[in-house]
Structures are given as C-alpha cells and as structure tokens.
Design an enzyme around this catalytic site. Structure first.
Site, PDB file in Angstrom:
ATOM      1  CE  LYS A 103      -1.804   1.592   4.011  1.00 49.93           C
ATOM      2  NZ  LYS A 103      -1.489   3.000   4.341  1.00 49.93           N
ATOM      3  CG  ASN A 104       2.234   2.790   3.524  1.00 50.67           C
ATOM      4  OD1 ASN A 104       1.071   3.076   3.228  1.00 50.67           O
ATOM      5  ND2 ASN A 104       2.638   2.640   4.772  1.00 50.67           N
ATOM      6  CB  CYS A 110      -4.325  12.139  11.504  1.00 50.77           C
ATOM      7  SG  CYS A 110      -3.603  10.534  11.272  1.00 50.77           S
ATOM      8  NE  ARG A 146       0.366  10.329   9.895  1.00 51.18           N
ATOM      9  CZ  ARG A 146      -0.100   9.378   9.087  1.00 51.18           C
ATOM     10  NH1 ARG A 146      -1.318   8.935   9.230  1.00 51.18           N
ATOM     11  NH2 ARG A 146       0.660   8.890   8.138  1.00 51.18           N
ATOM     12  CG  ASP A 155       3.148   1.631   9.376  1.00 51.74           C
ATOM     13  OD1 ASP A 155       2.673   2.474  10.156  1.00 51.74           O
ATOM     14  OD2 ASP A 155       3.446   1.891   8.195  1.00 51.74           O
ATOM     15  NE  ARG A 159      -7.703   4.188   5.117  1.00 49.11           N
ATOM     16  CZ  ARG A 159      -7.329   5.352   5.581  1.00 49.11           C
ATOM     17  NH1 ARG A 159      -7.824   5.807   6.714  1.00 49.11           N
ATOM     18  NH2 ARG A 159      -6.459   6.097   4.920  1.00 49.11           N
TER      19      ARG A 159
HETATM   20  N1  EPU Z   1       6.203  14.906  10.614  1.00 47.42           N
HETATM   21  C1  EPU Z   1       6.359  16.227  10.932  1.00 47.42           C
HETATM   22  N2  EPU Z   1       6.198  17.140   9.919  1.00 47.42           N
HETATM   23  C2  EPU Z   1       5.927  16.764   8.649  1.00 47.42           C
HETATM   24  C3  EPU Z   1       5.784  15.394   8.353  1.00 47.42           C
HETATM   25  C4  EPU Z   1       5.935  14.476   9.357  1.00 47.42           C
HETATM   26  O1  EPU Z   1       6.607  16.595  12.067  1.00 47.42           O
HETATM   27  O2  EPU Z   1       5.800  17.645   7.801  1.00 47.42           O
HETATM   28  C5  EPU Z   1       6.368  13.896  11.696  1.00 47.42           C
HETATM   29  C6  EPU Z   1       5.119  13.054  11.899  1.00 47.42           C
HETATM   30  O3  EPU Z   1       4.182  13.705  12.720  1.00 47.42           O
HETATM   31  C7  EPU Z   1       5.705  11.824  12.536  1.00 47.42           C
HETATM   32  C8  EPU Z   1       7.059  11.685  11.837  1.00 47.42           C
HETATM   33  O4  EPU Z   1       7.349  12.978  11.300  1.00 47.42           O
HETATM   34  O5  EPU Z   1       5.917  12.055  13.888  1.00 47.42           O
HETATM   35  C9  EPU Z   1       7.137  10.665  10.726  1.00 47.42           C
HETATM   36  O6  EPU Z   1       6.050  10.838   9.833  1.00 47.42           O
HETATM   37  P1  EPU Z   1       6.177  10.484   8.288  1.00 47.42           P
HETATM   38  O7  EPU Z   1       6.089  11.761   7.517  1.00 47.42           O
HETATM   39  O8  EPU Z   1       7.383   9.638   8.092  1.00 47.42           O
HETATM   40  O9  EPU Z   1       4.880   9.637   8.045  1.00 47.42           O
HETATM   41  P2  EPU Z   1       3.935   9.665   6.770  1.00 47.42           P
HETATM   42  O10 EPU Z   1       4.740   9.877   5.545  1.00 47.42           O
HETATM   43  O11 EPU Z   1       2.779  10.553   7.016  1.00 47.42           O
HETATM   44  C10 EPU Z   1       4.153   7.121   6.229  1.00 47.42           C
HETATM   45  C11 EPU Z   1       3.219   5.956   6.102  1.00 47.42           C
HETATM   46  C12 EPU Z   1       2.691   5.584   7.484  1.00 47.42           C
HETATM   47  C13 EPU Z   1       3.867   5.221   8.365  1.00 47.42           C
HETATM   48  C14 EPU Z   1       4.851   6.394   8.414  1.00 47.42           C
HETATM   49  C15 EPU Z   1       6.109   6.096   9.210  1.00 47.42           C
HETATM   50  C16 EPU Z   1       2.250   6.109   3.899  1.00 47.42           C
HETATM   51  C17 EPU Z   1       1.062   6.336   3.062  1.00 47.42           C
HETATM   52  N3  EPU Z   1       2.119   6.289   5.212  1.00 47.42           N
HETATM   53  O12 EPU Z   1       3.382   8.174   6.769  1.00 47.42           O
HETATM   54  O13 EPU Z   1       1.858   4.447   7.306  1.00 47.42           O
HETATM   55  O14 EPU Z   1       3.420   4.929   9.658  1.00 47.42           O
HETATM   56  O15 EPU Z   1       5.247   6.762   7.081  1.00 47.42           O
HETATM   57  O16 EPU Z   1       6.755   5.005   8.686  1.00 47.42           O
HETATM   58  O17 EPU Z   1       3.299   5.720   3.403  1.00 47.42           O
HETATM   59  C18 EPU Z   1       0.059   2.992   7.774  1.00 47.42           C
HETATM   60  O18 EPU Z   1       0.318   2.441   6.693  1.00 47.42           O
HETATM   61  O19 EPU Z   1      -0.738   2.509   8.625  1.00 47.42           O
HETATM   62  C19 EPU Z   1       0.713   4.270   8.066  1.00 47.42           C
HETATM   63  C20 EPU Z   1       0.272   5.113   8.981  1.00 47.42           C
END
Ligand code: EPU
Length: 429
Positions: free
Chosen positions: A22-23, A126, A131, A316, A408
């Site tokens: 998915k990701n 969220c 996030r 995850d 999902r």
């Molecule tokens: N963060 C910030 N600012 C930003 C972006 C992120 O502070 O602008 C923080 C977040 O709040 C968090 C950390 O950085 O504390 C890491 O977040 P990240 O941006 O890496 O997460 P994401 O890209 O929103 C993806 C996956 C998530 C997975 C995370 C961490 C997808 C679609 N989603 O989310 O997957 O948990 O990376 O590996 O790829 C899931 O599949 O259930 C899921 C939540």
C-alpha cells in the site's frame, strides 16, 4: 458495517501470498501526475485506499485503465493499471478527498513541479496523532515554490518552475522525502536531500521515477542526489511486496503457532522485525521466493522494542507486536517514537485480557497465560489488525468491528488467514 469474527485457538499452516505494498502503491500512483505519458503499475493491491486514490487522481484528469485478467491469474494476483495524466484539468485537491486519505496531500509535489501551481487542502485531524505537513511545505519552499495558507488550503506557486536546491530535513519523514523526490525530479538543476527517509518504499518510488527518465542517486540512503530533467515519460513498474503485511502475517503465525510460507515477501525489507520475532520465539527462514515462519508451540519470550525510521522497527508493526507479547513469558517494553498517539489498541487489547500499562510513549506489557475473546474495535488500520492477531490466540470468539479500517490496508485478510486454517469470517450484517 462489516465485522470480522474469529474463533481463537487454531494453528496457522499453509501459504499466504503477499500483496503489493500500500505505502509504495500510493506514491507510485501519484507519480503518474508527473508525465503526460502512461505509467503502468503491476502488482497493485486491491485495497480501499488504492480505490480512493484512483478517484482522487481522476479528479485531476488522470485516466485509469485496469487491465483485464490474464490466463492463469486469479483474485490473488495484483491488479495492473495504466495511469495517464495526458492533461491535468484541475490543480486543486479538495478537503473532502485529502481528509479521507492523508497521503493524497502528496499530489502537491507533481502538481507544482509540472503545472507550476497547486491548491491542496491541509489533511486535518488524524487518528494516530497530529501528523503535520510542515516538512513537506519547507521542502517545496526550498525548491522555490511560494506557499500561502488560505482557508485551510496550501496554495503553492512557482510561475517559472522549481529550481534544484539543498534540502536538509531536521527530522526524518517518509512523506516529505516522497514529496521532495517527486518535485526535484522536474526541478531545474541539482537537488541534494539530506536526512532523507531510507524506507524501501522511497527506493521503489525512485526506481519507478528512474524508469520514467528521472536522474536519482542514493535512494535508500540518508542523502539523495537528483538532477532535474525537463520532462518525464511513461514506464512500467511492479509495486514492491508489502513489508508491513508480511510482518503482520509473520507475527500472526508466531502468535497462533504452526508454519506459514509468506510467498513473494522480501526479507531484505524486514531485517529488524524478523530478528525481533526470532527473539520472541519464531524460526524464520528466508528463501528466494519468500519467508517461512514457524513456531513449535513453545512459549513466547518477552522483548524490548523501540519504533524507529527504517531500518529500525517500524511503527506500522508496533500494535501487532504488542498483541503478540501480551502472551509472552515476562514483561516487554514497547516505545513508540514516530507517532505520539498510536496506542489506541491498548484499551481494546485490555478487553481481551492483556495486561498493558501505558506511561507516555512506553507501553509495559506483562504477558498473560490466556486471552479471552470479546467484542472490540479500533480506529486505525494497524491497531485493528492487532486485534485480529490477538483474536487468533484468544479463547472463544472475538468480533472486530469497523472492518473498513482493515480494508484500507489488508487485502482479503480473512481469506488469507482462513486459507491457513484460522476460524475467521466476515459478517456483513
Ligand atoms: N512529521 C512532521 N512534519 C511533517 C511530516 C511528518 O513533524 O511535515 C512527523 C510526523 O508527525 C511523525 C514523523 O514525522 O511524527 C514521521 O512521519 P512520516 O512523515 O514519516 O509519516 P507519513 O509519511 O505521514 C508514512 C506511512 C505511514 C507510516 C509512516 C512512518 C504512507 C502512506 N504512510 O506516513 O503508514 O506509519 O510513514 O513510517 O506511506 C500505515 O500504513 O498505517 C501508516 C500510517
């Protein structure tokens, strides 16, 4: 609303075909906006999030054509789709869509890179914490985009196009790295991304973009170099195997006992989780075609684990591991460092008899001899699947509500588990 009913106690024996990730699928689909030519994706998982993103991309003008089944294929094969963004008809991603799926915010990168403008709703609340998207916005600003926030929308403009730059992330973010890579692929000149996420899904995106003509080096390391090109073309790319689905079924087999072959799984993407499972008591064998997980019925051992960006233990899989060690001999400590509010499963696991004490970001899990089935529900996908795992080992019947969370991110979970002997069914009334 569908529910899942599990009668606990059966071992798992058999083969589970691992779906496309998915990701990885979501950013790959979004990358189709970068080119007017066709991007063909193979091994796309059949998931609610993928279906939703098809609709969102359709709104921007992407034509999506699903290939028909080929001889010898069954429902277990992923989908092949052609995505063609010949003309982008709308550079706005509205609140109704982005609020349903956070990752759709990432369309901002190809839209600003190719169309030089984008108006994308902030994702809003969220279930697993705040996030924010500040890092994503800062990356686009570094590449020369003007950004305003207007009525809940991020309005990005770069009338003369983006320009390569040094982007040094203060914190590792998967989404911000995806956005920076996609935007920089079409920026003028060179971009260097420092402190980039090293997740395998970033590598998969970079491979696909390279096939489309992008010049990217270093994906999978903390420093990514990108030489911007004027335009990208079509390509054909196979979505990588889902490492979180793999880890989830490996944990399920360890919990229930038995021997399961996870077909198509990629061991290289699961180093830390597999070594943790080994410590807990699973025998793991990696082969060319997948991963074998076996537990011989001996007790489970407690472990201390901290979630970290790749190659650390993934957030995850945190909920699933917690379900597992709720039956271990002794006390485990699980520290969540990625999301501040990713413990919704704790209260629900407690309803099944788990003994978990939460103190800030650390869960102390004292193993119990038995779990007992109950009615439970969870508000995110990984938390929901942790309840399914607990249900496999609980005495009697467990009913997991709000199955749409599972849909999902887990393709036909009840079919896959039932195929290995679990007493699990979907209730549709
Ligand atoms: N963060 C910030 N600012 C930003 C972006 C992120 O502070 O602008 C923080 C977040 O709040 C968090 C950390 O950085 O504390 C890491 O977040 P990240 O941006 O890496 O997460 P994401 O890209 O929103 C993806 C996956 C998530 C997975 C995370 C961490 C997808 C679609 N989603 O989310 O997957 O948990 O990376 O590996 O790829 C899931 O599949 O259930 C899921 C939540």
């Amino acid at each position: 609303m569908d529910r899942i009913r599990i009668r606990g106690g059966n071992c798992l024996n058999g083969t589970i075909a691992i779906s496309g990730a998915k990701n990885a699928a979501l950013p790959l689909m979004i990358a189709s906006l970068l080119t007017e030519e066709t991007l063909t994706l193979d091994n796309l998982p059949r998931l609610a999030d993928v279906a939703m993103l098809k609709r969102i991309l359709g709104n921007h003008g992407v034509d999506c054509m699903v290939h028909g089944k080929r001889a010898g294929q069954n429902g277990m094969h992923g989908e092949t789709i052609d995505l063609t963004a010949g003309a982008i008809v709308d550079t706005t991603a509205p609140y109704e869509m982005v609020s349903k799926m956070r990752a759709s915010f990432w369309v901002i990168a190809p839209l600003i890179a190719r169309m030089h403008q984008a108006r994308v709703s902030l994702p809003g609340g969220c279930a697993i914490g705040t996030r924010p998207v500040d890092l994503l916005i800062d990356a686009l600003k570094a590449l020369g985009a003007d950004i305003d926030i207007d009525s809940g929308y991020v309005v990005a403009r770069a009338p003369k196009g983006l320009t390569g730059a040094r982007i040094a992330f203060p914190k590792i973010s998967v989404g911000a790295t995806h956005v920076a890579v996609m935007a920089a692929a079409l920026a003028r000149g060179e971009t260097v991304i420092e402190n980039a996420a090293r997740e395998p899904e970033i590598v998969d995106l970079a491979l696909c973009l390279t096939g489309m003509g992008a010049r990217i080096a270093g994906a999978g390391t903390a420093t990514i170099h990108i030489d911007g090109v004027e335009s990208l073309g079509g390509a054909r790319h196979r979505v990588m195997a889902d490492r979180i689905e793999t880890g989830t079924y490996a944990i399920a087999a360890t919990m229930a006992g038995g021997e399961v072959f996870l077909e198509g799984a990629s061991p290289a993407t699961l180093g830390t989780p597999l070594s943790v499972l080994n410590k807990v008591g699973a025998e793991i064998t990696a082969t060319n075609s997948g991963i074998r997980v076996r537990r011989n019925g001996n007790g489970l051992a407690a472990v201390d684990v901290t979630t970290e960006p790749f190659p650390g233990f993934p957030t995850d899989l945190q909920a699933q591991l917690m379900a597992l060690v709720s039956r271990a001999n002794g006390t485990s400590h699980i520290r969540e460092t990625i999301f501040e509010n990713r413990f919704m499963h704790v209260q629900e696991l407690a309803r099944l008899g788990a003994d978990i004490h939460l103190d800030g970001q650390v869960a102390t899990v004292t193993g119990v001899d038995r779990l007992k089935g109950a009615e439970v529900m969870a508000t995110d996908l990984r938390a929901s699947v942790s309840l399914v795992i607990a249900g496999l080992a609980a005495e009697g019947e467990t009913v997991v509500n709000r199955v749409y969370h599972l849909d999902r991110g887990f393709e036909r979970i009840e079919e896959k588990l039932r195929g290995c002997g679990a007493a699990i069914e979907r209730l549709t009334t």
